[in-house]
Write a protein that holds these residues in place. Structure first.
Motif, PDB file in Angstrom:
ATOM      1  N   ASN A 184      56.466   7.072  42.320  1.00  0.00           N
ATOM      2  CA  ASN A 184      56.430   7.379  40.902  1.00  0.00           C
ATOM      3  C   ASN A 184      56.234   8.882  40.683  1.00  0.00           C
ATOM      4  O   ASN A 184      56.870   9.490  39.825  1.00  0.00           O
ATOM      5  CB  ASN A 184      55.279   6.584  40.280  1.00  0.00           C
ATOM      6  N   ASN A 185      55.366   9.473  41.500  1.00  0.00           N
ATOM      7  CA  ASN A 185      55.097  10.906  41.394  1.00  0.00           C
ATOM      8  C   ASN A 185      56.229  11.765  41.938  1.00  0.00           C
ATOM      9  O   ASN A 185      56.625  12.750  41.312  1.00  0.00           O
ATOM     10  CB  ASN A 185      53.801  11.251  42.140  1.00  0.00           C
ATOM     11  N   THR A 186      56.752  11.396  43.116  1.00  0.00           N
ATOM     12  CA  THR A 186      57.796  12.254  43.698  1.00  0.00           C
ATOM     13  C   THR A 186      59.077  12.175  42.861  1.00  0.00           C
ATOM     14  O   THR A 186      59.746  13.187  42.644  1.00  0.00           O
ATOM     15  CB  THR A 186      58.107  11.875  45.164  1.00  0.00           C
ATOM     16  N   GLN A 187      59.385  10.978  42.379  1.00  0.00           N
ATOM     17  CA  GLN A 187      60.612  10.855  41.575  1.00  0.00           C
ATOM     18  C   GLN A 187      60.480  11.622  40.273  1.00  0.00           C
ATOM     19  O   GLN A 187      61.424  12.264  39.815  1.00  0.00           O
ATOM     20  CB  GLN A 187      60.950   9.378  41.343  1.00  0.00           C
ATOM     21  N   ALA A 188      59.286  11.603  39.693  1.00  0.00           N
ATOM     22  CA  ALA A 188      59.067  12.379  38.466  1.00  0.00           C
ATOM     23  C   ALA A 188      59.221  13.874  38.752  1.00  0.00           C
ATOM     24  O   ALA A 188      59.795  14.612  37.946  1.00  0.00           O
ATOM     25  CB  ALA A 188      57.690  12.088  37.892  1.00  0.00           C
ATOM     26  N   ALA A 189      58.743  14.309  39.928  1.00  0.00           N
ATOM     27  CA  ALA A 189      58.819  15.730  40.260  1.00  0.00           C
ATOM     28  C   ALA A 189      60.260  16.217  40.344  1.00  0.00           C
ATOM     29  O   ALA A 189      60.550  17.386  40.082  1.00  0.00           O
ATOM     30  CB  ALA A 189      58.095  16.008  41.583  1.00  0.00           C
ATOM     31  N   PHE A 190      61.159  15.335  40.756  1.00  0.00           N
ATOM     32  CA  PHE A 190      62.580  15.712  40.847  1.00  0.00           C
ATOM     33  C   PHE A 190      63.387  15.179  39.661  1.00  0.00           C
ATOM     34  O   PHE A 190      64.617  15.189  39.697  1.00  0.00           O
ATOM     35  CB  PHE A 190      63.184  15.193  42.157  1.00  0.00           C
ATOM     36  N   GLU A 191      62.689  14.691  38.641  1.00  0.00           N
ATOM     37  CA  GLU A 191      63.345  14.090  37.472  1.00  0.00           C
ATOM     38  C   GLU A 191      64.418  13.094  37.907  1.00  0.00           C
ATOM     39  O   GLU A 191      65.565  13.122  37.441  1.00  0.00           O
ATOM     40  CB  GLU A 191      63.945  15.171  36.566  1.00  0.00           C
ATOM     41  N   TYR A 192      64.017  12.230  38.835  1.00  0.00           N
ATOM     42  CA  TYR A 192      64.957  11.266  39.402  1.00  0.00           C
ATOM     43  C   TYR A 192      64.380   9.878  39.232  1.00  0.00           C
ATOM     44  O   TYR A 192      63.167   9.684  39.312  1.00  0.00           O
ATOM     45  CB  TYR A 192      65.134  11.575  40.894  1.00  0.00           C
TER      46      TYR A 192
END
Lengths: 381, 140
Positions: A346-354
């Motif tokens: 959830n965090n990593t995908q948000a960081a890449f807007e993915y």
């Protein structure tokens, strides 16, 4: 614009109408087989089966709360080279999302398949499902669907709760199906929704004689209510997981019973490497290495490299993780693997807007780059 | 008690930062002995697992350093490295490994002075952050 119609339900049996619908698809000239979960009469398992004989569709049970494995991996097996035939695949929302990721990774192809999705009402873990199926399974699917749609928790009275992955799932309605079977906001004793969401779905729809209709007005509201309830559960789960893993020491406790069986990796639909580094001789450490670790740290957990394995897998696939929960399902020691992976994803995908599995046109973040980006990670301050 | 001597693992690319380190040496510039250089052909080949492994083994800081944007010997390896560092800076802090322990810099082949200065600065920073608990703990 979506092509919308209804499937009528006879004898209060939603499954019959879905089986009938699948038969009508298999009757079409261009679809030669269907991948769908099958519940053999008196069988105690519900497993994905690739079906060419229409009579076997009488045992197909996609709505059962069973999720033995993420079938996206099976679609990869069926499509990684051209088969020369068109097929239909009946998949849950998270299976479709995982499939989208595999397509982006060039490990599956959509050219020859029609995806039939349905509103997912959730599933049990394999262990809990086995427990339920050990007793009377008559009308299990119908009872489950009616109760789940009525918002009952647990959906089968006196039974276990749905798996945490399903309770925390923000995508009960599949977005990338060609044809969608809608249940939320409908009276499934009377009818279910049938929608063509893509060109491919429309083309198929035209060959079936359904009358054009409108989506029931209350459906959108029901869906958003279901989703907000799940997000509430998810956020609490994230909070608990964060507290349980926010130091390496705690992470070691979290994975203390891990036996490095790598079942979570095998069950993961998006763990994409052909050969996993953890199977190579890089991890055949020199025996003296263990002595050095033990002396430096006081003791070393064996099998070793548990944290290393899980953090590496997070680095490799958290951007593709769809939160299907099969990692937890596959764990022989009931480690809440999904809880951690979904939280970090959830965090990593948000960081890449993915958002994994959402948009076919959005490339996986590690497969592309721009000249001017993430300048804040560069430099020593 | 003696001051903590930090251990810093530096993944440096063959074409730029390693050459800069070489230049620092031949120019008789001094930099702290806390740095362990690992020469790689390109920062684009630094798999996240190398960095994770370094931290789990107790490295107090990891730096990945390569060619400036546009100067990569393999055209775009450094851009790929930047995305991976971005990813790890999201993941590692979840487990208590502070973001500041992971660095990415561009140091060109002629920047011997820059190399020595950067390494000196890193040691100061690593001393401020303190030792990585993984070095002696988290064995069980």
């Amino acid at each position: 614009m979506a092509n919308t119609s209804f499937l009528n339900v006879d004898n209060d049996n939603v499954l019959l109408s879905i089986q009938k619908f699948l038969k009508s698809i298999l009757d079409l000239n261009d679809i030669e087989a269907i991948l769908a979960p099958l519940h053999k009469k008196d069988g105690k398992n519900i497993m994905p089966v690739f079906i060419a004989d229409p009579t076997l569709l009488n045992d197909v049970d996609p709505l059962a709360p069973a999720f033995a494995m993420n079938a996206a991996k099976l679609v990869s097996k069926l499509t990684h080279k051209p088969m020369g035939k068109k097929i239909a695949v009946v998949l849950r929302s998270c299976e479709i999302r995982a499939l989208i990721e595999l397509v982006k990774l060039k490990q599956a192809y959509l050219e020859d398949i029609v995806i039939i999705g349905f509103d997912c009402l959730g599933t049990y873990t394999n262990k809990n499902l086995a427990f339920l199926m050990a007793s009377d399974t008559t009308d299990l699917t119908q009872r489950f669907c009616e109760n789940a749609l009525a918002g009952k928790e647990p959906p089968i009275e006196g039974g276990p709760n749905l798996s945490p992955a399903c309770r925390a799932c923000e995508y009960p309605v599949p977005e990338n199906a060609d044809i969608l079977i809608g249940l939320l906001g409908l009276d499934i004793k009377k009818q279910v929704l049938l929608q063509a969401l893509t060109e491919k779905g429309n083309a198929l729809f035209e060959n079936l004689s359904y009358t054009e209709s409108e989506e029931p007005p209350g459906r959108k509201k029901v869906i958003s209510e279901v989703i907000s309830k799940k997000i509430e559960f998810r956020d609490k789960m994230f909070e608990t997981t964060h507290k349980a893993t926010n130091t390496l020491e705690k992470l070691s406790d979290y994975f203390a019973s891990c036996i490095n069986c790598y079942n979570c990796r095998v069950a993961c639909p998006v763990c994409y490497c052909r050969e996993c580094v953890f199977n190579t001789d890089v991890f055949d450490h020199d025996p003296y290495q263990y002595m050095q670790w033990a002396k430096r740290k006081g003791a070393v957990k064996l099998p070793a490299d548990t944290n290393f394995y899980h953090i590496t897998r997070l680095a490799h696939i958290s951007l593709n993780c769809v939160g299907c929960g099969q990692c937890s399902n596959a764990c022989p020691n009931d480690i809440p693997v999904m809880e951690l992976f979904k939280y970090v994803a959830n965090n990593t995908q948000a960081a890449f807007e993915y958002e994994a599995g959402k948009d076919m046109d959005q490339p996986p973040p590690l497969s592309v780059f721009k000249e001017e980006e993430y300048l804040d990670v560069v430099g020593i301050n | 008690m003696a001051e903590h001597e930090p251990l810093i693992i530096a993944f440096v690319c063959n074409w730029c930062t390693y050459t800069a380190a070489d230049l620092a040496g031949t120019s008789r510039l001094s930099y702290p002995k806390n740095i362990r250089l690992i020469r790689v052909m390109c920062t684009g080949m630094v798999d996240p697992q190398y960095i994770i492994k370094a931290f789990l083994e107790g490295a107090d800081m990891v730096i990945v350093s390569g060619c400036h944007p546009g100067d990569c010997h393999y055209i775009n390896g450094n851009y790929k490295a930047r995305r991976r560092i971005k990813l790890l800076k999201e993941i590692l802090p979840k487990f208590g490994i502070e973001k500041q322990r992971l660095k990415l810099t561009w140091i060109g082949a002629s920047d011997g002075i820059e190399f020595a200065k950067t390494m000196q600065e890193l040691v100061i920073q690593a001393k401020t952050i303190g030792p990585n608990p993984a070095r002696t703990g988290a064995g069980l």
